[in-house]
Design a protein around this motif. Structure first.
Motif, short mmCIF file in Angstrom:
data_model
loop_
_atom_site.label_atom_id
_atom_site.label_comp_id
_atom_site.label_asym_id
_atom_site.label_seq_id
_atom_site.Cartn_x
_atom_site.Cartn_y
_atom_site.Cartn_z
N UNK A 295 0.84 -1.20 0.00
CA UNK A 295 0.00 0.00 0.00
C UNK A 295 0.87 1.25 0.00
N UNK A 296 0.48 2.22 -0.78
CA UNK A 296 1.29 3.43 -0.92
C UNK A 296 1.41 4.19 0.40
N UNK A 297 0.42 4.10 1.27
CA UNK A 297 0.54 4.79 2.56
C UNK A 297 1.60 4.11 3.42
N UNK A 298 1.73 2.79 3.33
CA UNK A 298 2.82 2.09 4.02
C UNK A 298 4.16 2.56 3.46
N UNK A 299 4.23 2.72 2.14
CA UNK A 299 5.46 3.21 1.52
C UNK A 299 5.76 4.63 1.99
N UNK A 300 4.75 5.49 2.03
CA UNK A 300 4.96 6.86 2.51
C UNK A 300 5.44 6.86 3.96
N UNK A 301 4.92 5.94 4.76
CA UNK A 301 5.37 5.79 6.14
C UNK A 301 6.86 5.44 6.16
N UNK A 302 7.28 4.51 5.30
CA UNK A 302 8.69 4.14 5.21
C UNK A 302 9.56 5.29 4.73
N UNK A 303 9.05 6.06 3.76
CA UNK A 303 9.80 7.22 3.28
C UNK A 303 9.95 8.26 4.37
N UNK A 304 8.88 8.46 5.16
CA UNK A 304 8.97 9.43 6.25
C UNK A 304 9.95 8.95 7.32
N UNK B 287 9.32 -6.52 -1.85
CA UNK B 287 9.86 -5.71 -0.76
C UNK B 287 10.22 -4.34 -1.35
N UNK B 288 10.20 -3.31 -0.50
CA UNK B 288 10.43 -1.95 -0.97
C UNK B 288 11.54 -1.29 -0.17
N UNK B 289 12.50 -0.71 -0.89
CA UNK B 289 13.55 0.09 -0.26
C UNK B 289 13.12 1.56 -0.31
N UNK B 290 13.04 2.19 0.84
CA UNK B 290 12.66 3.60 0.94
C UNK B 290 13.93 4.40 1.22
N UNK C 151 12.61 8.30 -2.47
CA UNK C 151 12.41 7.35 -3.55
C UNK C 151 12.13 5.97 -2.96
N UNK C 152 11.14 5.28 -3.51
CA UNK C 152 10.86 3.90 -3.11
C UNK C 152 11.13 3.01 -4.32
N UNK C 153 11.89 1.94 -4.09
CA UNK C 153 12.37 1.09 -5.18
C UNK C 153 12.06 -0.37 -4.86
N UNK C 154 11.61 -1.11 -5.87
CA UNK C 154 11.28 -2.52 -5.65
C UNK C 154 12.51 -3.41 -5.85
N UNK C 155 12.31 -4.71 -5.74
CA UNK C 155 13.42 -5.68 -5.86
C UNK C 155 14.06 -5.70 -7.25
N UNK C 156 13.37 -5.19 -8.26
CA UNK C 156 13.91 -5.14 -9.62
C UNK C 156 14.49 -3.77 -9.96
N UNK D 205 7.59 4.76 -6.12
CA UNK D 205 7.12 6.04 -5.59
C UNK D 205 8.32 6.98 -5.58
N UNK D 206 8.08 8.23 -5.97
CA UNK D 206 9.15 9.23 -5.88
C UNK D 206 8.54 10.57 -5.52
#
Length: 159
Positions: free
Chosen positions: A69-78, A111-114, A133-138, A143-144
């Protein structure tokens, strides 16, 4: 300019020498801001002006199409931004977030690297944009964007 590491950077260096040190450090950071615990983040790399946080793809962070979920990604970015800021900010300054602007550029199906990063020259009073920036395994950017911080001088009593 004082080259002594910040408290956060010193703690990171101390803990990551230990077995499971990255996990220990991440748990400690998440306890300071409990909401971060909802994504079970793992700080995988921290250096001045740069932080990388890993979010594992698992059921509790899925959306309705089984991607992260993009909100989880935003949480990781924050979280990455906050740890980077605490590890990097010059001692005479302080920060507070003012906003976040992100674009969803691809499905987050792994998995996502933030990542949060700035240049040393950006640490000036006023608005500062932190690149996130959020980046996947590939190595696909999913998300940026930017998190806007307000940078101000600490009161003299806080130095």
């Amino acid at each position: 300019m004082n080259s002594k590491p910040t408290k956060v950077m010193a703690l990171y260096h101390k803990l990551t020498k230990l077995p499971f040190g990255h996990k220990l450090f991440s748990i400690m950071v998440a306890r300071m801001a409990p909401y971060f615990g909802s994504i079970k983040p793992l700080i995988t790399e921290l250096k001045p002006h740069y932080c990388q946080c890993l979010i594992k793809k698992r059921n509790s962070v899925h959306n309705h199409i089984k991607t992260v979920h993009v909100i989880a990604i935003c949480n990781g970015l924050e979280m990455a931004m906050g740890v980077m800021a605490e590890a990097s900010i010059p001692r005479h300054l302080r920060w507070i977030p003012k906003g976040m602007s992100v674009d969803y550029t691809a499905k987050a199906a792994s998995d996502i690297r933030c990542i949060a990063e700035v240049t040393p020259e950006q640490w000036q009073e006023g608005d500062m944009l932190v690149k996130v920036t959020a980046i996947d395994d590939n190595d696909v950017v999913v998300v940026q964007g930017h998190i806007k911080l307000w940078i101000s001088a600490k009161p003299n009593s806080a130095l």
